[in-house]
Design a protein around this motif. Structure first.
Motif, PDB file in Angstrom:
ATOM      1  N   THR A  88       0.872  -1.181  -0.074  1.00  0.00           N
ATOM      2  CA  THR A  88      -0.015   0.048  -0.017  1.00  0.00           C
ATOM      3  C   THR A  88       1.009   1.301  -0.084  1.00  0.00           C
ATOM      4  O   THR A  88       1.858   1.487   0.898  1.00  0.00           O
ATOM      5  CB  THR A  88      -0.795  -0.203   1.180  1.00  0.00           C
ATOM      6  N   VAL A  89       0.706   2.110  -1.000  1.00  0.00           N
ATOM      7  CA  VAL A  89       1.589   3.149  -1.235  1.00  0.00           C
ATOM      8  C   VAL A  89       0.559   4.349  -0.981  1.00  0.00           C
ATOM      9  O   VAL A  89      -0.296   4.646  -2.018  1.00  0.00           O
ATOM     10  CB  VAL A  89       2.301   3.167  -2.541  1.00  0.00           C
ATOM     11  N   PRO A  90       0.673   5.494  -0.074  1.00  0.00           N
ATOM     12  CA  PRO A  90      -0.287   6.299   0.287  1.00  0.00           C
ATOM     13  C   PRO A  90      -0.444   7.103  -1.025  1.00  0.00           C
ATOM     14  O   PRO A  90       0.721   7.782  -1.550  1.00  0.00           O
ATOM     15  CB  PRO A  90       0.203   7.136   1.341  1.00  0.00           C
ATOM     16  N   GLY A  91      -1.521   7.499  -1.447  1.00  0.00           N
ATOM     17  CA  GLY A  91      -1.741   8.508  -2.731  1.00  0.00           C
ATOM     18  C   GLY A  91      -1.531   7.840  -4.140  1.00  0.00           C
ATOM     19  O   GLY A  91      -1.496   8.211  -5.029  1.00  0.00           O
ATOM     20  N   TYR A  92      -1.262   6.476  -4.115  1.00  0.00           N
ATOM     21  CA  TYR A  92      -0.984   5.844  -5.429  1.00  0.00           C
ATOM     22  C   TYR A  92      -1.646   4.385  -5.357  1.00  0.00           C
ATOM     23  O   TYR A  92      -2.087   3.972  -4.558  1.00  0.00           O
ATOM     24  CB  TYR A  92       0.591   5.433  -5.466  1.00  0.00           C
ATOM     25  N   PRO A  93      -1.687   3.819  -6.614  1.00  0.00           N
ATOM     26  CA  PRO A  93      -2.325   2.482  -6.702  1.00  0.00           C
ATOM     27  C   PRO A  93      -1.303   1.698  -5.929  1.00  0.00           C
ATOM     28  O   PRO A  93      -0.218   1.771  -5.806  1.00  0.00           O
ATOM     29  CB  PRO A  93      -2.228   2.099  -7.966  1.00  0.00           C
ATOM     30  N   ASP A  94      -1.975   0.447  -5.209  1.00  0.00           N
ATOM     31  CA  ASP A  94      -1.215  -0.555  -4.679  1.00  0.00           C
ATOM     32  C   ASP A  94       0.031  -1.117  -5.520  1.00  0.00           C
ATOM     33  O   ASP A  94      -0.116  -1.136  -6.857  1.00  0.00           O
ATOM     34  CB  ASP A  94      -2.073  -1.743  -4.463  1.00  0.00           C
ATOM     35  N   LEU A  95       1.155  -1.284  -5.096  1.00  0.00           N
ATOM     36  CA  LEU A  95       2.286  -1.752  -5.917  1.00  0.00           C
ATOM     37  C   LEU A  95       2.365  -3.345  -5.576  1.00  0.00           C
ATOM     38  O   LEU A  95       2.415  -3.614  -4.468  1.00  0.00           O
ATOM     39  CB  LEU A  95       3.613  -1.074  -5.234  1.00  0.00           C
ATOM     40  N   LEU A  96       2.285  -4.097  -6.780  1.00  0.00           N
ATOM     41  CA  LEU A  96       2.560  -5.418  -6.723  1.00  0.00           C
ATOM     42  C   LEU A  96       3.954  -5.961  -7.022  1.00  0.00           C
ATOM     43  O   LEU A  96       4.549  -5.656  -8.015  1.00  0.00           O
ATOM     44  CB  LEU A  96       1.598  -6.142  -7.773  1.00  0.00           C
ATOM     45  N   VAL A  97       4.518  -6.434  -5.944  1.00  0.00           N
ATOM     46  CA  VAL A  97       5.929  -6.825  -5.967  1.00  0.00           C
ATOM     47  C   VAL A  97       6.086  -8.307  -6.169  1.00  0.00           C
ATOM     48  O   VAL A  97       5.876  -9.056  -5.081  1.00  0.00           O
ATOM     49  CB  VAL A  97       6.571  -6.318  -4.917  1.00  0.00           C
ATOM     50  N   PRO A  98       6.768  -8.779  -7.200  1.00  0.00           N
ATOM     51  CA  PRO A  98       6.825 -10.395  -7.198  1.00  0.00           C
ATOM     52  C   PRO A  98       8.012 -10.610  -6.071  1.00  0.00           C
ATOM     53  O   PRO A  98       8.928  -9.927  -5.678  1.00  0.00           O
ATOM     54  CB  PRO A  98       7.600 -10.592  -8.700  1.00  0.00           C
ATOM     55  N   MET A  99       7.795 -11.761  -5.586  1.00  0.00           N
ATOM     56  CA  MET A  99       8.531 -12.089  -4.331  1.00  0.00           C
ATOM     57  C   MET A  99       9.720 -12.853  -5.104  1.00  0.00           C
ATOM     58  O   MET A  99       9.715 -14.122  -4.789  1.00  0.00           O
ATOM     59  CB  MET A  99       7.861 -13.042  -3.451  1.00  0.00           C
ATOM     60  N   ILE A 100      10.638 -12.325  -5.717  1.00  0.00           N
ATOM     61  CA  ILE A 100      11.906 -13.031  -6.439  1.00  0.00           C
ATOM     62  C   ILE A 100      13.039 -11.965  -5.990  1.00  0.00           C
ATOM     63  O   ILE A 100      12.805 -11.047  -5.670  1.00  0.00           O
ATOM     64  CB  ILE A 100      11.418 -12.785  -7.846  1.00  0.00           C
ATOM     65  N   GLU A 101      14.288 -12.893  -6.263  1.00  0.00           N
ATOM     66  CA  GLU A 101      15.409 -12.224  -5.927  1.00  0.00           C
ATOM     67  C   GLU A 101      15.583 -10.701  -6.710  1.00  0.00           C
ATOM     68  O   GLU A 101      16.418  -9.955  -6.201  1.00  0.00           O
ATOM     69  CB  GLU A 101      16.606 -13.211  -6.157  1.00  0.00           C
ATOM     70  N   ASP A 102      15.369 -10.748  -7.804  1.00  0.00           N
ATOM     71  CA  ASP A 102      15.640  -9.480  -8.664  1.00  0.00           C
ATOM     72  C   ASP A 102      14.831  -8.253  -8.143  1.00  0.00           C
ATOM     73  O   ASP A 102      14.977  -7.116  -8.532  1.00  0.00           O
ATOM     74  CB  ASP A 102      15.165  -9.656 -10.125  1.00  0.00           C
ATOM     75  N   ALA A 103      13.540  -8.337  -7.353  1.00  0.00           N
ATOM     76  CA  ALA A 103      13.148  -7.586  -6.739  1.00  0.00           C
ATOM     77  C   ALA A 103      13.162  -7.216  -5.339  1.00  0.00           C
ATOM     78  O   ALA A 103      13.117  -5.954  -5.047  1.00  0.00           O
ATOM     79  CB  ALA A 103      11.470  -7.688  -7.116  1.00  0.00           C
ATOM     80  N   VAL A 104      13.277  -8.106  -4.474  1.00  0.00           N
ATOM     81  CA  VAL A 104      13.342  -7.981  -2.959  1.00  0.00           C
ATOM     82  C   VAL A 104      15.097  -8.165  -2.682  1.00  0.00           C
ATOM     83  O   VAL A 104      15.336  -9.160  -2.717  1.00  0.00           O
ATOM     84  CB  VAL A 104      12.275  -9.040  -2.343  1.00  0.00           C
ATOM     85  N   ALA A 105      15.301  -7.087  -1.961  1.00  0.00           N
ATOM     86  CA  ALA A 105      16.688  -7.075  -1.767  1.00  0.00           C
ATOM     87  C   ALA A 105      16.744  -7.660  -0.283  1.00  0.00           C
ATOM     88  O   ALA A 105      18.099  -8.572   0.130  1.00  0.00           O
ATOM     89  CB  ALA A 105      17.430  -5.626  -1.656  1.00  0.00           C
ATOM     90  N   GLU A 106      16.069  -7.187   0.771  1.00  0.00           N
ATOM     91  CA  GLU A 106      16.102  -7.818   2.051  1.00  0.00           C
ATOM     92  C   GLU A 106      14.977  -7.928   2.822  1.00  0.00           C
ATOM     93  O   GLU A 106      13.812  -6.850   2.637  1.00  0.00           O
ATOM     94  CB  GLU A 106      16.860  -6.718   2.808  1.00  0.00           C
ATOM     95  N   VAL A 107      14.569  -8.796   3.680  1.00  0.00           N
ATOM     96  CA  VAL A 107      13.342  -9.154   4.245  1.00  0.00           C
ATOM     97  C   VAL A 107      13.741  -9.146   5.825  1.00  0.00           C
ATOM     98  O   VAL A 107      14.681 -10.027   6.300  1.00  0.00           O
ATOM     99  CB  VAL A 107      12.485 -10.129   3.930  1.00  0.00           C
TER     100      VAL A 107
END
Length: 174
Positions: free
Chosen positions: A133-152
């Motif tokens: 959820t990004v305030p003021g913007y449409p929800d961002l859909l993030v693939p749970m893959i190494e190329d997108a997620v740097a750290e959890v």
């Protein structure tokens, strides 16, 4: 965990549609709960069978078709204390709900800006997708893959690589 469907047969078995079909939690002897009218009821699994599109469950406390039908359309859930222990680097999605999401300024840097919070997850078949959820913007859909997620860091934050690496060109965030 999922939703109970209609009764299956006359011996008290019931169809079950799991949220995570690959879950290994459902075994005979495992404790689960249903909630009806704000009241939680504990049930003990006595039998689990897998069918093509659903599972078939039986509970110690449910005898006969009528008792199984009374559970139709109820959500089945487990106590988080009953979840299996995790290995280092593993996490449950439920531990990420509500944590802040940041985007790294550079691919190999430490600086980031917070853009929103984790709102949920979708299963797509190819890979899971995190809903941010990004305030003021449409929800961002993030693939749970190494190329997108740097750290959890469960309970704290999720860091994403810069959007130009993995997101469509027209993706806008603050």
């Amino acid at each position: 965990m999922g939703t109970l469907g209609r009764a299956h047969g006359v011996r008290g078995e019931i169809r079950f549609f799991p949220l995570n079909p690959t879950s290994e939690l459902l075994e005979p002897g495992f404790r689960v709960f249903v909630r009806r009218a704000g009241q939680e009821t504990e049930l003990m699994l006595s039998k689990v069978r897998h069918a093509a599109k659903f599972d078939i469950l039986a509970f110690d406390q449910v005898e006969g078709r009528d008792e199984a039908e009374a559970l139709t359309n109820l959500e089945l859930f487990v106590d988080p204390d009953d979840f299996p222990e995790l290995e280092d680097g593993e996490f449950y999605y439920r531990d990420l709900i509500g944590v802040e999401v940041g985007v790294l300024e550079t691919e190999d840097g430490d600086d980031f800006r917070v853009i929103g919070t984790v709102d949920g997850f979708l299963e797509t078949g190819a890979n899971d997708v995190m809903i941010v959820t990004v305030p003021g913007y449409p929800d961002l859909l993030v693939p749970m893959i190494e190329d997108a997620v740097a750290e959890v860091d469960p309970g704290a934050r999720v860091l994403l690589f810069p959007l130009e690496i993995w997101a469509p060109e027209d993706t806008e965030i603050p």
